[in-house]
Enzyme design. Sequence first.
Site, PDB file in Angstrom:
ATOM      1  N   SER A   1    -103.062   0.873 -59.346  1.00  0.00           N
ATOM      2  CA  SER A   1    -102.774   0.325 -57.990  1.00  0.00           C
ATOM      3  C   SER A   1    -104.042  -0.391 -57.387  1.00  0.00           C
ATOM      4  CB  SER A   1    -102.529   1.548 -56.784  1.00  0.00           C
ATOM      5  OG  SER A   1    -101.161   1.939 -57.325  1.00  0.00           O
ATOM      6  N   LEU A   2    -104.336  -0.495 -56.367  1.00  0.00           N
ATOM      7  CA  LEU A   2    -105.700  -1.173 -55.494  1.00  0.00           C
ATOM      8  C   LEU A   2    -105.799  -2.346 -56.057  1.00  0.00           C
ATOM      9  CD1 LEU A   2    -107.999   2.100 -55.454  1.00  0.00           C
ATOM     10  CD2 LEU A   2    -106.657   1.444 -53.798  1.00  0.00           C
ATOM     11  N   CYS A   3    -104.688  -3.175 -55.997  1.00  0.00           N
ATOM     12  CA  CYS A   3    -104.899  -4.660 -56.716  1.00  0.00           C
ATOM     13  C   CYS A   3    -104.068  -5.392 -55.608  1.00  0.00           C
ATOM     14  CB  CYS A   3    -104.516  -4.934 -57.874  1.00  0.00           C
ATOM     15  SG  CYS A   3    -102.873  -3.967 -58.431  1.00  0.00           S
ATOM     16  N   GLY A   4    -103.931  -5.105 -54.249  1.00  0.00           N
ATOM     17  CA  GLY A   4    -103.533  -6.050 -53.453  1.00  0.00           C
ATOM     18  C   GLY A   4    -101.959  -5.967 -53.492  1.00  0.00           C
TER      19      GLY A   4
ATOM     20  N   PHE B   1    -100.164  -7.440 -55.879  1.00  0.00           N
ATOM     21  CA  PHE B   1     -99.791  -7.786 -57.320  1.00  0.00           C
ATOM     22  C   PHE B   1     -98.599  -7.117 -57.604  1.00  0.00           C
ATOM     23  CE2 PHE B   1    -100.424  -7.199 -61.825  1.00  0.00           C
ATOM     24  CZ  PHE B   1    -100.677  -8.410 -62.344  1.00  0.00           C
TER      25      PHE B   1
END
Length: 323
Positions: free
Chosen positions: A86-89, A91
């Site tokens: 995670s932590l990719c906006g 996406f």
Amino acid sequence: MPSLKEIKTRIASVNSTRKITSAMKMVASSKLHHAQQMIENMLPYEDTLERILKTFLASEVDAHTVFSEVRPVKKVALLVYSSNGSLCGGFNANVIKMLQTVIEEYRQLGNENIIIYPIGRKVAEYVSKNGFVSQGDFTELADKPGMAECISIGEELCEKFVLGEIDRVEMIYHHFKSAGSQILQRRTFLPIDLHSCVGCDNDRDLSHKTVTPAMQEYLRQHPDASVDEAERVAGSPLNDNFIVEPDMQTVLQSLIPKYAHLLVYTALLDSNASEHAARMVAMQTATDNADELLKDLNLQFNKSRQQAITSELLDIVGGSVNN
């Protein structure tokens, strides 16, 4: 108003979070550089193979192959690319949203006739939760792109298409245009469109990793622009005078599967680079937000501290006057 101790605790917490987001941004930037190099190394092979194949087909007016045969859709396969982390906006959310849209279009076929190849844990979790047919576990491929696994997937899809077990195959992935621009695409994998323009997807900018708010805003306003179009150098023209042995159909039967395998691998590299770029931008945004929050907290701390000192001085002055 919070006490000085509470504000200091908050400042320490935000500082700790900022260190994490800053480190994750640096890691994503390093991985993005590696992903860009992989795409750059693959591009000459992709361009040459595509040009050779489509030059052959352009020279043959009645060129026909089973891989380009359009037929009524009774069973469809979806090759969907997401990430494991995670932590990719937005996406992964954008990929799943488009997947839901495509599934709705084929809803009349029934869930048993919608086969999904989930590359990445996020889309695999969605497939398992919603009861769709999954064709395997490809979570490791999302982190470590490999040509051998892509060839295996491509061969399986091509074989099922030739045997009539699947009538259409579509791909959902992010096309990596630049560090600040990743375009979500829905592309038909089979039947292969052999008459599209050569190199139409090769608009990637692989020389930049710098992402500023102004650059992101410009790319949003000009979706067809690259970071620096002036630096893009066109490849040298290819000699199209080929001698074909033993015959055209034999060569096409060999080239078209290779082109199909390349499409699977290209989409994987694009998705992998897009993931790292999206995570880099998300972590940069989080770091900038932490800096703004720290600025406000430090101002609040200084105001509270000054107010406390002023109150103590007034108490001292008041006590001395009374005495």
